[in-house]
Design a protein around this motif. Structure first.
Motif, PDB file in Angstrom:
ATOM      1  N   VAL A 277       0.837  -1.208   0.000  1.00 57.21           N
ATOM      2  CA  VAL A 277       0.000   0.000   0.000  1.00 57.21           C
ATOM      3  C   VAL A 277       0.865   1.248   0.000  1.00 57.21           C
ATOM      4  O   VAL A 277       0.583   2.231  -0.698  1.00 57.21           O
ATOM      5  CB  VAL A 277      -0.945  -0.017   1.215  1.00 57.21           C
ATOM      6  N   THR A 278       1.975   1.214   0.796  1.00 65.10           N
ATOM      7  CA  THR A 278       2.887   2.357   0.809  1.00 65.10           C
ATOM      8  C   THR A 278       3.520   2.575  -0.557  1.00 65.10           C
ATOM      9  O   THR A 278       3.609   3.709  -1.045  1.00 65.10           O
ATOM     10  CB  THR A 278       3.978   2.129   1.864  1.00 65.10           C
ATOM     11  N   GLY A 279       3.963   1.474  -1.175  1.00 67.26           N
ATOM     12  CA  GLY A 279       4.544   1.604  -2.516  1.00 67.26           C
ATOM     13  C   GLY A 279       3.540   2.137  -3.522  1.00 67.26           C
ATOM     14  O   GLY A 279       3.860   3.005  -4.348  1.00 67.26           O
ATOM     15  N   LEU A 280       2.303   1.638  -3.439  1.00 62.30           N
ATOM     16  CA  LEU A 280       1.273   2.126  -4.360  1.00 62.30           C
ATOM     17  C   LEU A 280       0.929   3.585  -4.089  1.00 62.30           C
ATOM     18  O   LEU A 280       0.681   4.360  -5.022  1.00 62.30           O
ATOM     19  CB  LEU A 280       0.018   1.259  -4.234  1.00 62.30           C
ATOM     20  N   ALA A 281       0.918   3.970  -2.769  1.00 67.24           N
ATOM     21  CA  ALA A 281       0.654   5.375  -2.452  1.00 67.24           C
ATOM     22  C   ALA A 281       1.760   6.274  -3.003  1.00 67.24           C
ATOM     23  O   ALA A 281       1.486   7.354  -3.546  1.00 67.24           O
ATOM     24  CB  ALA A 281       0.530   5.548  -0.937  1.00 67.24           C
ATOM     25  N   GLN A 282       3.027   5.826  -2.854  1.00 61.75           N
ATOM     26  CA  GLN A 282       4.121   6.599  -3.427  1.00 61.75           C
ATOM     27  C   GLN A 282       4.019   6.671  -4.947  1.00 61.75           C
ATOM     28  O   GLN A 282       4.287   7.723  -5.550  1.00 61.75           O
ATOM     29  CB  GLN A 282       5.451   5.976  -3.015  1.00 61.75           C
ATOM     30  N   ALA A 283       3.634   5.556  -5.559  1.00 63.41           N
ATOM     31  CA  ALA A 283       3.456   5.568  -7.015  1.00 63.41           C
ATOM     32  C   ALA A 283       2.341   6.529  -7.423  1.00 63.41           C
ATOM     33  O   ALA A 283       2.458   7.251  -8.429  1.00 63.41           O
ATOM     34  CB  ALA A 283       3.149   4.156  -7.509  1.00 63.41           C
ATOM     35  N   ILE A 284       1.257   6.567  -6.622  1.00 63.74           N
ATOM     36  CA  ILE A 284       0.156   7.493  -6.921  1.00 63.74           C
ATOM     37  C   ILE A 284       0.624   8.932  -6.778  1.00 63.74           C
ATOM     38  O   ILE A 284       0.306   9.799  -7.605  1.00 63.74           O
ATOM     39  CB  ILE A 284      -1.046   7.190  -6.002  1.00 63.74           C
ATOM     40  N   ASP A 285       1.390   9.219  -5.695  1.00 68.07           N
ATOM     41  CA  ASP A 285       1.925  10.570  -5.520  1.00 68.07           C
ATOM     42  C   ASP A 285       2.847  10.951  -6.671  1.00 68.07           C
ATOM     43  O   ASP A 285       2.787  12.091  -7.180  1.00 68.07           O
ATOM     44  CB  ASP A 285       2.677  10.660  -4.190  1.00 68.07           C
TER      45      ASP A 285
END
Length: 278
Positions: free
Chosen positions: A165-173
């Motif tokens: 989820v953190t990686g996906l959140a960073q990817a979204i940012d």
């Protein structure tokens, strides 16, 4: 062809050497049109083979989302009987209904000798007693150990999930930043276009100024050249006139002119003295 071959092989396995095609088509057409239920063995065998030949994963129900499995089991009574059984009989029989049903069923089976008590019954009771004792004695500790293992597994899975989820959140940012940069790219391109237009305008004006200066220099040169020609012509004319005048004066005229000048000077001197004495 494959379906008919499968049905033929099924009939051969059941002892039927050959089935006419008219019977097969008639049976299948009758079931599909009228929705009737087959009664004889041949019809049952054909229907079972037709159902077995169909694909099991082409219906719309197989595409439906599967509900999640419950994290905890349902409630039971006496370690074996589900709570739903008691809730089902409670509106009609009350609280004691399930117990009376079980007691009556056991008495009926014993009285009708459906179930006969023998040595196997004693063994079953003994094994069941040991099983219940083991569950009551060691069940909580084993359950706690199993829960701890399950919690560790869940924690590891949750950690992996959090990392994902953190990686996906960073990817979204990052994607949002890239989209913001793409949106600001039009402003940057507009500014660059304005800068290029300003540079072109400045270069154009510099060239116009250079052309103006060069033209002015050439015009100034022509004016200076014309002034020089005029000045030289004037000087030449003055020198020519002077030479002509000087060459036209004779020595007698020169003496008379000098004598007249002297006479004029003497007259001027007398007038000046007379004014001074008066």
């Amino acid at each position: 062809m494959c379906l008919r071959r499968l049905i033929t092989e099924g009939f051969r396995y059941c002892g039927v050497k050959k089935i006419p095609a008219q019977i097969f088509l008639k049976s299948v057409g009758t079931w599909s049109s009228k929705g009737s239920v087959p009664h004889n063995k041949v019809d049952l065998l054909v229907l079972s083979l037709v159902q077995a030949s169909r694909c099991l994963h082409t219906s719309s129900q197989s595409l439906a989302p599967v509900p999640p499995l419950p994290e905890k089991p349902g409630k039971v009574r006496h370690g074996l009987i589900p709570e739903e059984f008691f809730q089902l009989l409670y509106p009609k029989t009350g609280v004691t209904g399930p117990y009376m049903l079980g007691t009556g069923l056991a008495i009926y089976m014993l009285s009708k000798e459906i179930y006969i008590i023998n040595s196997s019954t004693l063994v079953a009771l003994t094994v069941g007693s040991f099983f219940i004792y083991g569950v009551k004695k060691f069940g909580p500790s084993i359950a706690e150990f199993a829960d701890k293992l399950n919690e560790e597994k869940v924690a590891k899975v949750q950690e992996v999930k959090d990392l994902a989820v953190t990686g996906l959140a960073q990817a979204i940012d990052s994607e949002k930043k890239e989209q913001w940069r793409v949106e600001g790219r039009s402003l940057l391109f507009d500014a660059k276009r304005n800068n290029v237009a300003a540079l072109l305008e400045t270069n154009h004006r510099e060239r116009l100024h250079m052309v103006t200066n060069e033209v002015k220099k050439r015009l100034d040169y022509q004016i200076a050249l014309q002034n020089l020609h005029r000045q030289m012509e004037q000087e030449h004319m003055v020198n020519w006139v002077e030479k002509s005048v000087i060459s036209s004066i004779t020595p007698q005229q020169e003496k008379e002119s000098i004598a007249k000048c002297i006479t004029d000077l003497k007259a001027l001197t007398r007038n000046t003295q007379a004014k001074a004495t008066a």
